[in-house]
Write a protein that holds these residues in place. Structure first.
Motif, PDB file in Angstrom:
ATOM      1  N   UNK A  13       7.414 -21.789  14.951  1.00 38.94           N
ATOM      2  CA  UNK A  13       8.406 -21.379  15.797  1.00 38.94           C
ATOM      3  C   UNK A  13       9.412 -20.294  15.377  1.00 38.94           C
ATOM      4  N   UNK A  14       9.291 -20.220  14.203  1.00 46.25           N
ATOM      5  CA  UNK A  14      10.281 -19.353  13.271  1.00 46.25           C
ATOM      6  C   UNK A  14       9.589 -18.666  12.147  1.00 46.25           C
ATOM      7  N   UNK A  15       9.659 -17.116  12.094  1.00 44.33           N
ATOM      8  CA  UNK A  15       8.979 -16.675  10.915  1.00 44.33           C
ATOM      9  C   UNK A  15      10.437 -15.947  10.391  1.00 44.33           C
ATOM     10  N   UNK A  16      10.626 -16.499   8.957  1.00 41.13           N
ATOM     11  CA  UNK A  16      11.880 -15.699   8.401  1.00 41.13           C
ATOM     12  C   UNK A  16      11.465 -14.970   7.117  1.00 41.13           C
ATOM     13  N   UNK A  17      11.927 -13.642   7.011  1.00 41.93           N
ATOM     14  CA  UNK A  17      11.393 -12.923   6.048  1.00 41.93           C
ATOM     15  C   UNK A  17      12.682 -12.667   4.874  1.00 41.93           C
ATOM     16  N   UNK A  18      12.469 -12.793   3.563  1.00 38.44           N
ATOM     17  CA  UNK A  18      13.487 -12.658   2.800  1.00 38.44           C
ATOM     18  C   UNK A  18      12.874 -11.882   1.467  1.00 38.44           C
ATOM     19  N   UNK A  19      13.777 -11.582   0.671  1.00 42.74           N
ATOM     20  CA  UNK A  19      13.407 -11.112  -0.816  1.00 42.74           C
ATOM     21  C   UNK A  19      12.568  -9.841  -0.456  1.00 42.74           C
ATOM     22  N   UNK A  20      12.965  -9.043   0.323  1.00 43.92           N
ATOM     23  CA  UNK A  20      12.296  -7.709   0.610  1.00 43.92           C
ATOM     24  C   UNK A  20      12.501  -6.517  -0.560  1.00 43.92           C
ATOM     25  N   UNK A  21      11.419  -6.243  -1.020  1.00 46.72           N
ATOM     26  CA  UNK A  21      11.396  -5.227  -2.306  1.00 46.72           C
ATOM     27  C   UNK A  21      10.532  -4.050  -1.961  1.00 46.72           C
ATOM     28  N   UNK A  22      10.842  -2.750  -1.815  1.00 41.29           N
ATOM     29  CA  UNK A  22      10.120  -1.641  -1.693  1.00 41.29           C
ATOM     30  C   UNK A  22       9.786  -1.344  -3.086  1.00 41.29           C
ATOM     31  N   UNK A  23       8.464  -1.571  -3.305  1.00 44.85           N
ATOM     32  CA  UNK A  23       8.160  -1.629  -4.705  1.00 44.85           C
ATOM     33  C   UNK A  23       7.623  -0.221  -5.159  1.00 44.85           C
ATOM     34  N   UNK A  24       7.057   0.588  -4.073  1.00 45.21           N
ATOM     35  CA  UNK A  24       6.504   1.902  -4.536  1.00 45.21           C
ATOM     36  C   UNK A  24       6.744   2.728  -3.220  1.00 45.21           C
ATOM     37  N   UNK A  25       7.207   3.783  -3.283  1.00 47.69           N
ATOM     38  CA  UNK A  25       7.742   4.869  -2.089  1.00 47.69           C
ATOM     39  C   UNK A  25       7.366   6.274  -2.597  1.00 47.69           C
ATOM     40  N   UNK A  26       6.580   6.826  -1.643  1.00 44.77           N
ATOM     41  CA  UNK A  26       6.330   8.562  -1.481  1.00 44.77           C
ATOM     42  C   UNK A  26       6.740   8.898  -0.367  1.00 44.77           C
ATOM     43  N   UNK A  27       6.922  10.001  -0.136  1.00 49.90           N
ATOM     44  CA  UNK A  27       7.331  10.510   1.257  1.00 49.90           C
ATOM     45  C   UNK A  27       6.472  10.040   2.385  1.00 49.90           C
ATOM     46  N   UNK A  28       5.097   9.487   2.278  1.00 54.08           N
ATOM     47  CA  UNK A  28       4.438   9.122   3.434  1.00 54.08           C
ATOM     48  C   UNK A  28       3.789   7.595   3.120  1.00 54.08           C
ATOM     49  N   UNK A  29       4.054   7.139   2.097  1.00 54.91           N
ATOM     50  CA  UNK A  29       3.688   5.728   1.894  1.00 54.91           C
ATOM     51  C   UNK A  29       4.463   4.720   1.185  1.00 54.91           C
ATOM     52  N   UNK A  30       4.249   3.460   1.366  1.00 52.52           N
ATOM     53  CA  UNK A  30       5.170   2.579   0.664  1.00 52.52           C
ATOM     54  C   UNK A  30       4.397   1.411   0.438  1.00 52.52           C
ATOM     55  N   UNK A  31       4.654   0.520  -0.770  1.00 52.05           N
ATOM     56  CA  UNK A  31       4.243  -0.596  -0.877  1.00 52.05           C
ATOM     57  C   UNK A  31       5.439  -1.703  -0.796  1.00 52.05           C
ATOM     58  N   UNK A  32       5.490  -2.508  -0.026  1.00 51.87           N
ATOM     59  CA  UNK A  32       6.663  -3.404   0.209  1.00 51.87           C
ATOM     60  C   UNK A  32       6.201  -5.077   0.291  1.00 51.87           C
ATOM     61  N   UNK A  33       6.859  -5.777  -0.893  1.00 51.25           N
ATOM     62  CA  UNK A  33       6.635  -7.103  -0.955  1.00 51.25           C
ATOM     63  C   UNK A  33       7.715  -7.840  -0.462  1.00 51.25           C
ATOM     64  N   UNK A  34       7.425  -9.044   0.302  1.00 49.88           N
ATOM     65  CA  UNK A  34       8.313  -9.796   0.684  1.00 49.88           C
ATOM     66  C   UNK A  34       7.922 -11.131   0.542  1.00 49.88           C
ATOM     67  N   UNK A  35       8.865 -12.120   0.827  1.00 51.70           N
ATOM     68  CA  UNK A  35       8.733 -13.717   1.050  1.00 51.70           C
ATOM     69  C   UNK A  35       8.896 -14.124   2.493  1.00 51.70           C
ATOM     70  N   UNK A  36       8.174 -15.032   2.908  1.00 53.31           N
ATOM     71  CA  UNK A  36       8.340 -15.431   4.186  1.00 53.31           C
ATOM     72  C   UNK A  36       8.353 -16.941   4.307  1.00 53.31           C
ATOM     73  N   UNK A  37       9.093 -17.400   5.324  1.00 53.95           N
ATOM     74  CA  UNK A  37       9.208 -18.927   5.245  1.00 53.95           C
ATOM     75  C   UNK A  37       8.994 -19.135   7.053  1.00 53.95           C
TER      76      UNK A  37
END
Length: 135
Positions: A71-95
């Motif tokens: 009933x609820x998706x909660x995202x936290x601890x978002x980290x943009x781990x790698x970033x180029x002009x056109x791509x990104x790697x993003x890590x996060x935690x979810x509850x």
């Protein structure tokens, strides 16, 4: 490893990851096109759901799960781990909170790309967290 990048892109990526829960929790599955590419690979194998390819597969799986969806998706601890002009790697935690009040924890591993419509996730791996101090 966090890489520097345009703060506007970094904020857009944080909001992209957060938007998923808002859309799913209200049942706006068509709105997932605001988060994912049309050919997204959404890997929930670790949770027993296999690899879903494309937006239609995600919508079909969510509808099939019905009341089994959180009933609820909660995202936290978002980290943009790698970033180029056109791509990104993003890590996060979810509850995820279920209808009976149980709570589960996951890690989202997202590969995002810049599109004409803005940032979109093209690959998401969801890993369940079941034991402390484990990768």
């Amino acid at each position: 490893m966090t890489t520097p990048g345009d703060p506007v892109d970094r904020l857009a990526l944080h909001e992209l990851v957060a938007r998923h829960g808002h859309l799913v929790d209200v049942g706006d599955l068509a709105g997932l096109a605001e988060v994912f590419t049309a050919d997204v690979v959404y890997d929930v194998s670790d949770l027993g759901g296999g690899r879903l390819v494309g937006l239609a597969s995600i919508e079909e799986a969510a509808r099939a799960l019905g009341d089994g969806n959180p009933v609820g998706h909660h995202v936290t601890n978002v980290v943009v781990d790698e970033l180029t002009p056109d791509t990104a790697r993003v890590l996060s935690k979810g509850l995820g909170v279920t209808t009976d009040g149980r709570v589960g924890s996951v890690v989202y591993e997202d590969d995002a790309v810049r599109t004409d419509e803005g940032w979109r996730i093209r690959r998401r791996v969801v890993r369940g967290r079941r034991r402390p101090l484990q990768r």
